[in-house]
Write a protein that holds these residues in place. Structure first.
Motif, PDB file in Angstrom:
ATOM      1  N   ILE A   6     108.071   7.579  67.950  1.00 12.24           N
ATOM      2  CA  ILE A   6     109.529   7.498  67.854  1.00 12.24           C
ATOM      3  C   ILE A   6     110.187   8.771  68.394  1.00 12.24           C
TER       4      ILE A   6
ATOM      5  N   PHE B 244     111.336  12.286  72.764  1.00  8.68           N
ATOM      6  CA  PHE B 244     111.885  13.435  73.506  1.00  8.68           C
ATOM      7  C   PHE B 244     112.301  14.545  72.521  1.00  8.68           C
TER       8      PHE B 244
ATOM      9  N   SER C   3     119.849  18.272  70.446  1.00 14.34           N
ATOM     10  CA  SER C   3     120.890  18.710  69.510  1.00 14.34           C
ATOM     11  C   SER C   3     120.493  20.056  68.911  1.00 14.34           C
TER      12      SER C   3
ATOM     13  N   SER D 140     119.382  17.504  61.581  1.00 13.37           N
ATOM     14  CA  SER D 140     120.037  16.602  62.519  1.00 13.37           C
ATOM     15  C   SER D 140     119.758  15.189  62.017  1.00 13.37           C
TER      16      SER D 140
ATOM     17  N   THR E 242     121.184   7.509  61.348  1.00 14.35           N
ATOM     18  CA  THR E 242     121.077   6.524  60.273  1.00 14.35           C
ATOM     19  C   THR E 242     119.603   6.362  59.899  1.00 14.35           C
ATOM     20  N   SER E 243     118.766   6.428  60.938  1.00 20.47           N
ATOM     21  CA  SER E 243     117.340   6.200  60.708  1.00 20.47           C
ATOM     22  C   SER E 243     116.653   7.335  59.959  1.00 20.47           C
TER      23      SER E 243
ATOM     24  N   ASN F  62     125.107  15.591  63.034  1.00 17.50           N
ATOM     25  CA  ASN F  62     124.823  14.422  63.886  1.00 17.50           C
ATOM     26  C   ASN F  62     125.499  13.139  63.345  1.00 17.50           C
TER      27      ASN F  62
ATOM     28  N   GLY G 211     128.408  20.210  67.564  1.00 19.04           N
ATOM     29  CA  GLY G 211     128.061  21.243  66.607  1.00 19.04           C
ATOM     30  C   GLY G 211     128.141  22.703  67.028  1.00 19.04           C
ATOM     31  N   GLU G 212     128.126  23.010  68.329  1.00 19.42           N
ATOM     32  CA  GLU G 212     127.921  24.412  68.727  1.00 19.42           C
ATOM     33  C   GLU G 212     129.004  25.356  68.211  1.00 19.42           C
TER      34      GLU G 212
ATOM     35  N   CYS H 146     128.269   0.695  69.429  1.00 18.84           N
ATOM     36  CA  CYS H 146     127.850   2.057  69.748  1.00 18.84           C
ATOM     37  C   CYS H 146     128.767   3.080  69.085  1.00 18.84           C
TER      38      CYS H 146
ATOM     39  N   ASP I 169     125.097   9.734  77.983  1.00 19.29           N
ATOM     40  CA  ASP I 169     125.622   8.388  77.714  1.00 19.29           C
ATOM     41  C   ASP I 169     126.101   7.766  79.014  1.00 19.29           C
TER      42      ASP I 169
ATOM     43  N   HIS J 252     126.124  -0.127  61.722  1.00 17.38           N
ATOM     44  CA  HIS J 252     125.877   1.107  60.971  1.00 17.38           C
ATOM     45  C   HIS J 252     127.137   1.956  60.997  1.00 17.38           C
TER      46      HIS J 252
HETATM   47  C1  B12 Z   1     117.841  10.980  73.283  1.00 20.10           C
HETATM   48  C2  B12 Z   1     118.064   9.977  72.179  1.00 20.10           C
HETATM   49  C3  B12 Z   1     116.963   9.563  71.451  1.00 20.10           C
HETATM   50  C4  B12 Z   1     115.572  10.117  71.695  1.00 20.10           C
HETATM   51  C5  B12 Z   1     115.385  11.511  71.093  1.00 20.10           C
HETATM   52  C6  B12 Z   1     115.989  11.737  69.753  1.00 20.10           C
HETATM   53  C7  B12 Z   1     115.808  13.154  69.296  1.00 20.10           C
HETATM   54  N1  B12 Z   1     114.611  13.604  69.048  1.00 20.10           N
HETATM   55  O1  B12 Z   1     116.800  13.848  69.159  1.00 20.10           O
HETATM   56  C8  B12 Z   1     114.659   9.012  71.101  1.00 20.10           C
HETATM   57  C9  B12 Z   1     114.264   8.096  72.220  1.00 20.10           C
HETATM   58  C10 B12 Z   1     113.413   9.494  70.414  1.00 20.10           C
HETATM   59  C11 B12 Z   1     115.639   8.309  70.178  1.00 20.10           C
HETATM   60  C12 B12 Z   1     115.227   7.486  69.171  1.00 20.10           C
HETATM   61  C13 B12 Z   1     116.102   6.794  68.360  1.00 20.10           C
HETATM   62  N2  B12 Z   1     117.431   6.696  68.524  1.00 20.10           N
HETATM   63 CO1  B12 Z   1     118.442   7.723  69.786  1.00 20.10          CO
HETATM   64  N3  B12 Z   1     119.557   8.569  71.021  1.00 20.10           N
HETATM   65  C14 B12 Z   1     119.350   9.481  71.920  1.00 20.10           C
HETATM   66  C15 B12 Z   1     120.656   9.796  72.664  1.00 20.10           C
HETATM   67  C16 B12 Z   1     120.700   8.942  73.937  1.00 20.10           C
HETATM   68  C17 B12 Z   1     120.946  11.232  73.038  1.00 20.10           C
HETATM   69  C18 B12 Z   1     120.799  12.240  71.896  1.00 20.10           C
HETATM   70  C19 B12 Z   1     120.971  13.635  72.425  1.00 20.10           C
HETATM   71  O2  B12 Z   1     120.011  14.330  72.673  1.00 20.10           O
HETATM   72  N4  B12 Z   1     122.218  14.083  72.643  1.00 20.10           N
HETATM   73  C20 B12 Z   1     122.536  15.395  73.133  1.00 20.10           C
HETATM   74  C21 B12 Z   1     122.886  16.370  71.981  1.00 20.10           C
HETATM   75  C22 B12 Z   1     123.288  17.706  72.540  1.00 20.10           C
HETATM   76  O3  B12 Z   1     123.991  15.818  71.290  1.00 20.10           O
HETATM   77  P1  B12 Z   1     123.861  15.280  69.790  1.00 20.10           P
HETATM   78  O4  B12 Z   1     122.517  14.751  69.538  1.00 20.10           O
HETATM   79  O5  B12 Z   1     125.032  14.436  69.468  1.00 20.10           O
HETATM   80  O6  B12 Z   1     123.983  16.644  68.910  1.00 20.10           O
HETATM   81  C23 B12 Z   1     125.234  17.290  68.724  1.00 20.10           C
HETATM   82  C24 B12 Z   1     126.002  16.852  67.462  1.00 20.10           C
HETATM   83  O7  B12 Z   1     125.656  15.570  67.003  1.00 20.10           O
HETATM   84  C25 B12 Z   1     125.753  17.931  66.459  1.00 20.10           C
HETATM   85  N5  B12 Z   1     124.526  17.905  65.666  1.00 20.10           N
HETATM   86  C26 B12 Z   1     123.428  17.163  65.806  1.00 20.10           C
HETATM   87  N6  B12 Z   1     122.498  17.523  64.898  1.00 20.10           N
HETATM   88  C27 B12 Z   1     123.004  18.522  64.164  1.00 20.10           C
HETATM   89  C28 B12 Z   1     122.463  19.261  63.119  1.00 20.10           C
HETATM   90  C29 B12 Z   1     123.221  20.274  62.548  1.00 20.10           C
HETATM   91  C30 B12 Z   1     122.629  21.088  61.438  1.00 20.10           C
HETATM   92  C31 B12 Z   1     124.533  20.533  63.016  1.00 20.10           C
HETATM   93  C32 B12 Z   1     125.321  21.618  62.419  1.00 20.10           C
HETATM   94  C33 B12 Z   1     125.085  19.767  64.064  1.00 20.10           C
HETATM   95  C34 B12 Z   1     124.306  18.769  64.637  1.00 20.10           C
HETATM   96  O8  B12 Z   1     125.679  19.081  67.286  1.00 20.10           O
HETATM   97  C35 B12 Z   1     124.899  18.752  68.454  1.00 20.10           C
HETATM   98  C36 B12 Z   1     125.316  19.648  69.609  1.00 20.10           C
HETATM   99  O9  B12 Z   1     126.674  19.472  69.914  1.00 20.10           O
HETATM  100  C37 B12 Z   1     121.689   9.295  71.614  1.00 20.10           C
HETATM  101  C38 B12 Z   1     123.037   8.938  72.161  1.00 20.10           C
HETATM  102  C39 B12 Z   1     124.034  10.019  71.787  1.00 20.10           C
HETATM  103  N7  B12 Z   1     125.045  10.170  72.580  1.00 20.10           N
HETATM  104  O10 B12 Z   1     123.918  10.710  70.783  1.00 20.10           O
HETATM  105  C40 B12 Z   1     120.942   8.147  70.940  1.00 20.10           C
HETATM  106  C41 B12 Z   1     121.241   7.849  69.474  1.00 20.10           C
HETATM  107  C42 B12 Z   1     121.357   9.139  68.722  1.00 20.10           C
HETATM  108  N8  B12 Z   1     120.029   7.142  69.038  1.00 20.10           N
HETATM  109  C43 B12 Z   1     120.256   6.180  68.231  1.00 20.10           C
HETATM  110  C44 B12 Z   1     119.260   5.359  67.660  1.00 20.10           C
HETATM  111  C45 B12 Z   1     119.751   4.124  66.908  1.00 20.10           C
HETATM  112  C46 B12 Z   1     117.906   5.671  67.773  1.00 20.10           C
HETATM  113  C47 B12 Z   1     116.719   4.923  67.138  1.00 20.10           C
HETATM  114  C48 B12 Z   1     116.927   4.440  65.712  1.00 20.10           C
HETATM  115  C49 B12 Z   1     116.370   3.794  68.107  1.00 20.10           C
HETATM  116  C50 B12 Z   1     115.273   2.884  67.583  1.00 20.10           C
HETATM  117  N9  B12 Z   1     115.648   1.659  67.312  1.00 20.10           N
HETATM  118  O11 B12 Z   1     114.152   3.295  67.429  1.00 20.10           O
HETATM  119  C51 B12 Z   1     115.597   5.980  67.212  1.00 20.10           C
HETATM  120  C52 B12 Z   1     115.535   6.837  65.939  1.00 20.10           C
HETATM  121  C53 B12 Z   1     114.844   8.138  66.100  1.00 20.10           C
HETATM  122  C54 B12 Z   1     114.687   8.937  64.842  1.00 20.10           C
HETATM  123  N10 B12 Z   1     113.900   9.996  64.933  1.00 20.10           N
HETATM  124  O12 B12 Z   1     115.216   8.676  63.805  1.00 20.10           O
HETATM  125  C55 B12 Z   1     121.734   6.044  67.941  1.00 20.10           C
HETATM  126  C56 B12 Z   1     122.044   6.626  66.559  1.00 20.10           C
HETATM  127  C57 B12 Z   1     123.066   5.863  65.788  1.00 20.10           C
HETATM  128  C58 B12 Z   1     123.096   6.327  64.368  1.00 20.10           C
HETATM  129  N11 B12 Z   1     124.206   6.152  63.718  1.00 20.10           N
HETATM  130  O13 B12 Z   1     122.153   6.823  63.832  1.00 20.10           O
HETATM  131  C59 B12 Z   1     122.383   6.822  69.143  1.00 20.10           C
HETATM  132  C60 B12 Z   1     123.712   7.493  68.830  1.00 20.10           C
HETATM  133  C61 B12 Z   1     122.549   5.796  70.289  1.00 20.10           C
HETATM  134  C62 B12 Z   1     123.665   4.787  70.087  1.00 20.10           C
HETATM  135  N12 B12 Z   1     124.350   4.453  71.121  1.00 20.10           N
HETATM  136  O14 B12 Z   1     123.932   4.240  69.074  1.00 20.10           O
HETATM  137  N13 B12 Z   1     116.926   8.581  70.507  1.00 20.10           N
END
Ligand code: B12
Ligand code: SF4
Length: 491
Positions: A37, A40, A44, A89, A92-93, A118, A143-144, A231, A269, A397
């Motif tokens: 799962i 990558f 974040s 981070s 929902t999962s 997140n 978050g940054e 989404c 995205d 969700h």
């Molecule tokens: C790459 C990705 C994955 C990758 C890697 C995930 C990983 N290890 O991080 C993989 C393929 C493994 C994956 C799997 C899944 N994913 Co995914 N994934 C993504 C994707 C396309 C990009 C995430 C990313 O890297 N963004 C870039 C970073 C910089 O941005 P960010 O993550 O939003 O983080 C920022 C903020 O959120 C915040 N933040 C995040 N974490 C934290 C923590 C702290 C402490 C603080 C202060 C702030 C903070 O600050 C960050 C920087 O600005 C997103 C889409 C999206 N736009 O988010 C979907 C997304 C996150 N995934 C989603 C889903 C549903 C899943 C899966 C459940 C899919 C499945 N059916 O298996 C699994 C679950 C994985 C798990 N471990 O639980 C959904 C989540 C929806 C939700 N409400 O939870 C998203 C939003 C896609 C969507 N369109 O709905 N995923």
């Protein structure tokens, strides 16, 4: 009460933060599932770590699924790191598991400050703070900016109410400050430091490892201007699309190429949103002769043949299209703003442009979607020239429109489902097809496809023409044997 707790707590001057991406909620000890799962790196946390390190904070990062850590190993890791602040981070999962870890960590160190961020945290801030006393602060949205201000505030025993983008407890109340402003210029962010997590990541889709070489992820833009009902991305970034310049993106690509990475997935995205920028990135990759193969996602309505051809020439090996459904009625319900014809054309263009592998993502199980409509989508996925169809069941969700709509109509029991989400077909009172039936349909389609001689011959022909495919297949022999064994068992 909470503020008092913060104010009375004397922070070390050298404050340390540990950041965790936790395992998905189910199967806490099933390491293999977890590893696949976390395909990558959690960008974040790597971004947050980079901005914090730049401000001289000490930071460590744990990717629990990627590193295959059990619950106990994770707790021991936290003990060893001994941070002042523990950040999670949460999706929902993984939200519930993060909370369970935070409870144990707080038991071991009551002075620890726990922060959640997140999607899960952003859209459930109050619910999390009400349910889990172990969680102190929620960071909503990007978050940054917030984490840096928050870390300084905590270090200086400041007042949390001045930090934008957070929610926290004060006495019996939950305080939510104004939303944080989005970062205008993404080029100003430091690159994520991938060395903070020592894991060999691979991109596993439909059981196949489509990136067997040294692989990582990279993001070139944030947010999305579209409005798809299923989404939550658009809400996290206020329906805005912000992009890094081609130059800034190329600088990071060059850096990872120098570090030996050979394959990369762009997790934007909307990577293809601005074709001119895509073309600039592609010319840069070619001009600099970067030895990088890449994967990206695209909307079917904004991928011209010319752009796809430029992408293929610059190393784009896998294109992932959000096709979602073959029925216009369902696409309109999803507010996807595409037609099946556009999907078919985009896939054909990508094929003609010589992108090696095309993946189509589909969602079944919209309210009222009939069995005939689902079969129509499956037939469509077989008719258009994609290599791997990825079928999902529509979920509600917190954060997506379907969730809000179903909650307001009384179809969803919020208390029961906010921490897990729920398949729409399980709660929609007039669902035509059950979740089990959809799963059976998807499984049947999987075996039918991989058993079909036409499909296999077609794939073999494509493979002969593609070194990327040959390499991928050679690296997947063990997996293919496993699939064949499963097929024999089922048959
Ligand atoms: C790459 C990705 C994955 C990758 C890697 C995930 C990983 N290890 O991080 C993989 C393929 C493994 C994956 C799997 C899944 N994913 Co995914 N994934 C993504 C994707 C396309 C990009 C995430 C990313 O890297 N963004 C870039 C970073 C910089 O941005 P960010 O993550 O939003 O983080 C920022 C903020 O959120 C915040 N933040 C995040 N974490 C934290 C923590 C702290 C402490 C603080 C202060 C702030 C903070 O600050 C960050 C920087 O600005 C997103 C889409 C999206 N736009 O988010 C979907 C997304 C996150 N995934 C989603 C889903 C549903 C899943 C899966 C459940 C899919 C499945 N059916 O298996 C699994 C679950 C994985 C798990 N471990 O639980 C959904 C989540 C929806 C939700 N409400 O939870 C998203 C939003 C896609 C969507 N369109 O709905 N995923
Ligand atoms: S599914 Fe894709 S196009 Fe639709 S809102 Fe989400 S990121 Fe945007």
């Amino acid at each position: 009460m909470y503020k008092q707790h913060i104010i009375n707590y004397q922070m070390d001057i050298d404050m340390k933060l540990s950041l965790i991406s936790a395992n998905p909620n189910s199967g806490i000890d099933d390491r293999e599932v977890k590893k696949s799962i976390a395909a990558f790196p959690p960008l974040s946390l790597l971004y947050l770590a980079s901005v914090l390190i730049k401000e001289s904070f000490e930071v460590s990062v744990l990717d629990q699924p990627g590193q295959g850590f059990s619950f106990n190993q994770t707790i021991n890791w936290i003990k060893k790191e001994d941070p002042d602040i523990l950040g999670f981070s949460t999706l929902t999962s993984s939200g519930r598991n993060s909370a369970i870890i935070s409870e144990k960590a707080k038991e071991n160190n009551p002075n620890l400050i726990v922060i959640f961020g997140n999607h899960h945290a952003t859209f459930n801030a109050n619910r999390i703070l009400r349910k889990y006393q172990s969680v102190d602060i929620i960071v909503r949205g990007e978050g940054e900016k917030t984490i840096v201000k928050l870390a300084h505030c905590l270090q200086n025993n400041g007042d949390l109410k001045y930090i934008r983008g957070i929610s926290f407890r004060k006495n019996e109340e939950i305080i939510s400050t104004l939303d944080q402003e989005l970062i205008d210029d993404l080029d100003l962010l430091p690159f994520p430091d991938r060395d903070l997590i020592k894991v060999d990541y691979h991109c596993i889709i439909a059981g196949a490892n489509i990136a067997p070489k040294k692989f990582t992820s990279l993001i070139t833009s944030r947010g999305c201007v579209y409005d798809c009902r299923f989404c939550s991305c658009k809400k996290l970034a206020n329906k805005k699309w912000r992009f890094r310049t081609a130059k800034n993106t190329l600088d990071e690509l060059q850096l990872i190429a120098n570090e030996g990475y050979k394959q990369v997935i762009f997790v934007d995205d909307s990577f293809t949103m601005n074709p001119k920028r895509v073309e600039e990135i592609c010319s840069g990759i070619r001009n600099e002769k970067m030895d990088i193969e890449w994967i990206c996602e695209g909307r079917v309505d904004n991928c011209s043949y010319d752009m796809l051809r430029v992408m293929a020439k610059a190393g784009c090996k896998v294109m992932y299209f959000g096709i979602e459904n073959a029925n216009q009625r369902i696409l309109d319900y999803y507010k996807k703003r595409i037609t099946p014809k556009q999907s078919e054309e985009a896939v054909k263009k990508a094929r003609k442009a010589k992108i090696d592998v095309i993946i189509g993502s589909f969602i079944l199980g919209a309210p009222n979607e009939t069995l005939e409509e689902m079969i129509n989508t499956i037939n469509f996925s077989n008719k258009i020239p994609i290599d791997i169809p990825q079928f999902n069941i529509l979920g509600a969700h917190p954060g997506n429109d379907i969730w809000s709509e179903f909650v307001s109509k009384g179809y969803i029991d919020v208390e029961k489902h906010w921490e897990s989400g729920v398949a729409v077909c399980e709660v929609y009172p007039e669902a035509k097809v059950s979740k089990q039936e959809i799963m059976n349909l998807m499984q049947l389609e999987f075996f039918k496809r991989f058993y079909s001689p036409t499909f296999l011959l077609d794939q073999a022909a494509k493979t002969m023409r593609s070194s990327y495919r040959i390499n991928t297949i050679l690296n997947n022999i063990a997996r293919i044997n496993q699939i064949r064994k499963t097929v024999r068992q089922v048959a």
